[in-house]
Design a protein around this motif. Structure first.
Motif, PDB file in Angstrom:
ATOM      1  N   LYS A  63     -12.472   8.518   1.161  1.00 37.38           N
ATOM      2  CA  LYS A  63     -12.131   7.185   1.230  1.00 37.38           C
ATOM      3  C   LYS A  63     -10.000   7.158   1.273  1.00 37.38           C
ATOM      4  CE  LYS A  63     -12.868   3.110  -1.625  1.00 37.38           C
ATOM      5  NZ  LYS A  63     -14.130   3.418  -3.121  1.00 37.38           N
ATOM      6  N   LEU A  64      -8.909   8.042   0.537  1.00 44.92           N
ATOM      7  CA  LEU A  64      -8.329   7.650   1.127  1.00 44.92           C
ATOM      8  C   LEU A  64      -7.685   7.531   2.897  1.00 44.92           C
ATOM      9  CD1 LEU A  64      -4.950   7.984   0.251  1.00 44.92           C
ATOM     10  CD2 LEU A  64      -5.015   9.826   0.743  1.00 44.92           C
ATOM     11  N   LEU A  65      -8.920   8.386   3.162  1.00 44.35           N
ATOM     12  CA  LEU A  65      -8.758   7.908   5.004  1.00 44.35           C
ATOM     13  C   LEU A  65      -9.453   6.325   5.218  1.00 44.35           C
ATOM     14  CD1 LEU A  65      -9.821  10.992   6.394  1.00 44.35           C
ATOM     15  CD2 LEU A  65      -7.827  10.229   6.504  1.00 44.35           C
ATOM     16  N   PHE A  66      -9.843   5.725   4.531  1.00 43.31           N
ATOM     17  CA  PHE A  66     -10.753   4.557   4.842  1.00 43.31           C
ATOM     18  C   PHE A  66     -10.164   3.741   4.727  1.00 43.31           C
ATOM     19  CE2 PHE A  66     -12.928   0.763   2.793  1.00 43.31           C
ATOM     20  CZ  PHE A  66     -13.725   0.586   3.639  1.00 43.31           C
ATOM     21  N   VAL A  67      -8.906   3.835   3.196  1.00 46.17           N
ATOM     22  CA  VAL A  67      -7.943   2.898   1.894  1.00 46.17           C
ATOM     23  C   VAL A  67      -7.007   2.572   3.168  1.00 46.17           C
ATOM     24  CG1 VAL A  67      -6.105   2.481   0.948  1.00 46.17           C
ATOM     25  CG2 VAL A  67      -8.440   3.198   0.326  1.00 46.17           C
ATOM     26  N   ILE A  68      -6.460   3.645   4.276  1.00 47.23           N
ATOM     27  CA  ILE A  68      -5.367   4.186   5.074  1.00 47.23           C
ATOM     28  C   ILE A  68      -5.727   3.121   6.382  1.00 47.23           C
ATOM     29  CG2 ILE A  68      -3.640   5.525   6.578  1.00 47.23           C
ATOM     30  CD1 ILE A  68      -4.314   7.490   4.345  1.00 47.23           C
ATOM     31  N   LYS A  69      -6.505   3.623   7.119  1.00 43.92           N
ATOM     32  CA  LYS A  69      -7.210   3.228   7.915  1.00 43.92           C
ATOM     33  C   LYS A  69      -7.058   1.982   8.038  1.00 43.92           C
ATOM     34  CE  LYS A  69      -9.604   7.297  10.144  1.00 43.92           C
ATOM     35  NZ  LYS A  69     -10.768   7.609  10.676  1.00 43.92           N
ATOM     36  N   GLU A  70      -7.729   1.048   6.585  1.00 37.36           N
ATOM     37  CA  GLU A  70      -7.923  -0.126   6.602  1.00 37.36           C
ATOM     38  C   GLU A  70      -6.173  -0.991   6.681  1.00 37.36           C
ATOM     39  OE1 GLU A  70      -9.794  -2.860   5.469  1.00 37.36           O
ATOM     40  OE2 GLU A  70     -11.555  -0.926   7.318  1.00 37.36           O
ATOM     41  N   ALA A  71      -5.718  -0.618   6.310  1.00 39.47           N
ATOM     42  CA  ALA A  71      -4.086  -1.295   5.504  1.00 39.47           C
ATOM     43  C   ALA A  71      -3.510  -1.113   7.259  1.00 39.47           C
ATOM     44  CB  ALA A  71      -3.041  -0.012   5.283  1.00 39.47           C
ATOM     45  N   PHE A  72      -3.694  -0.219   8.309  1.00 40.86           N
ATOM     46  CA  PHE A  72      -3.881   0.355   9.576  1.00 40.86           C
ATOM     47  C   PHE A  72      -4.348  -0.318  10.592  1.00 40.86           C
ATOM     48  CE2 PHE A  72      -4.327   1.999  13.419  1.00 40.86           C
ATOM     49  CZ  PHE A  72      -3.211   2.167  13.768  1.00 40.86           C
ATOM     50  N   TYR A  73      -5.637  -1.447  10.348  1.00 39.49           N
ATOM     51  CA  TYR A  73      -5.588  -2.052  11.257  1.00 39.49           C
ATOM     52  C   TYR A  73      -5.293  -3.433  10.789  1.00 39.49           C
ATOM     53  CZ  TYR A  73      -9.841  -4.880  13.285  1.00 39.49           C
ATOM     54  OH  TYR A  73      -9.721  -6.024  14.123  1.00 39.49           O
ATOM     55  N   LYS A  74      -5.384  -3.763   9.399  1.00 36.86           N
ATOM     56  CA  LYS A  74      -4.388  -5.568   8.994  1.00 36.86           C
ATOM     57  C   LYS A  74      -3.548  -5.175   9.968  1.00 36.86           C
ATOM     58  CE  LYS A  74      -7.257  -5.356   4.549  1.00 36.86           C
ATOM     59  NZ  LYS A  74      -7.397  -5.500   3.486  1.00 36.86           N
ATOM     60  N   MET A  75      -2.490  -4.148  10.023  1.00 33.75           N
ATOM     61  CA  MET A  75      -1.407  -4.263  10.669  1.00 33.75           C
ATOM     62  C   MET A  75      -1.771  -4.537  12.054  1.00 33.75           C
ATOM     63  SD  MET A  75       1.127  -2.252  12.463  1.00 33.75           S
ATOM     64  CE  MET A  75       0.461  -0.720  12.326  1.00 33.75           C
TER      65      MET A  75
END
Length: 249
Positions: free
Chosen positions: A176-188
């Motif tokens: 779940k943490l990886l999901f959150v980090i990848k989502e934030a990265f993608y939006k950037m």
């Protein structure tokens, strides 16, 4: 902005994982926003909270582009725009309309970069001046664990090698943490490169509260920027959060 092509699962704004419970009743919007503010670079403004401001009896101009959506979606959208305007005022930007782009992402005023994220009851917004920051990404999610099926879709095998150790140290679900980090990265990353990425296109390395994100080169992503980007993450009252930004200097 979740994009799906055949069996690939794409990272993107507005992803809601199936089967997640509602956010815990004891979560504090104020503590969440304060925790995110501690992690972002100087000059980035963070605002947010619960959806109560969206219950006022008015229609935002941007809502006209939503079409026929369920009330819950309209409420979260409205909250996002209300907090976004609040954040823009923190940068000295007057009241602005923030339209929906063709890719469903917010269209920020000229000279502004930003990101909006929601859980089922909370919202967080990050904005900054493009003169200072080329891109910003933020994501918030309930810290409920992912199923085995979703874990495989979100995570690379190499990211889970020390899962027990990492989860013992952090106290929450690594996938779940990886999901959150990848989502934030993608939006950037997406506004800078206009390139859709799958969860497996990105590799994450964790270090305490820091995360390094790398785009993996492949035949499909041969021209992609595969540099290393540093972000931050944390947990506040059962809400995981992550943020990335790229300095303009």
């Amino acid at each position: 902005m979740l994009q799906r092509k055949t069996a690939a699962v794409w990272i993107g704004e507005g992803v809601v994982l199936p089967g997640e419970p509602k956010v815990r009743d004891d979560s504090s919007p104020a503590r969440l926003i304060a925790a995110i503010r501690q992690l972002v670079a100087d000059g980035i403004v963070i605002e947010g909270g619960d959806f109560k401001p969206a219950d006022r009896d008015w229609l935002l101009e941007e809502e006209l582009s939503l079409g026929n959506v369920v009330p819950a979606r309209r409420r979260e959208f409205r909250a996002g725009r209300i907090y976004a305007r609040q954040a823009l005022r923190g940068l000295g930007i007057p009241e602005s309309v923030i339209p929906i782009g063709h890719d469903r992402a917010p269209v920020w005023p000229t000279g502004i970069v930003g990101s909006i994220s929601h859980t089922r009851s909370l919202c967080a917004v990050a904005v900054g001046l493009s003169a200072d920051c080329l891109g910003i990404g933020i994501d918030i999610e309930e810290d409920s664990p992912l199923s085995d099926e979703l874990t495989k879709l979100v995570s690379r095998a190499s990211e889970l090698k020390e899962r027990d150790v990492i989860e013992g140290r952090l106290g929450y679900d690594l996938p779940k943490l990886l999901f959150v980090i990848k989502e934030a990265f993608y939006k950037m990353h997406f506004p800078l490169n206009r390139r859709f990425l799958t969860f497996h296109d990105v590799r994450i390395e964790l270090d305490v509260e820091n995360a390094k994100a790398m785009v993996i080169r492949s035949s499909r992503l041969a021209a992609a920027d595969n540099g290393c980007f540093e972000g931050r993450f944390g947990n506040s009252d059962g809400t995981l959060f992550s943020c990335f930004d790229v300095s303009a200097h």
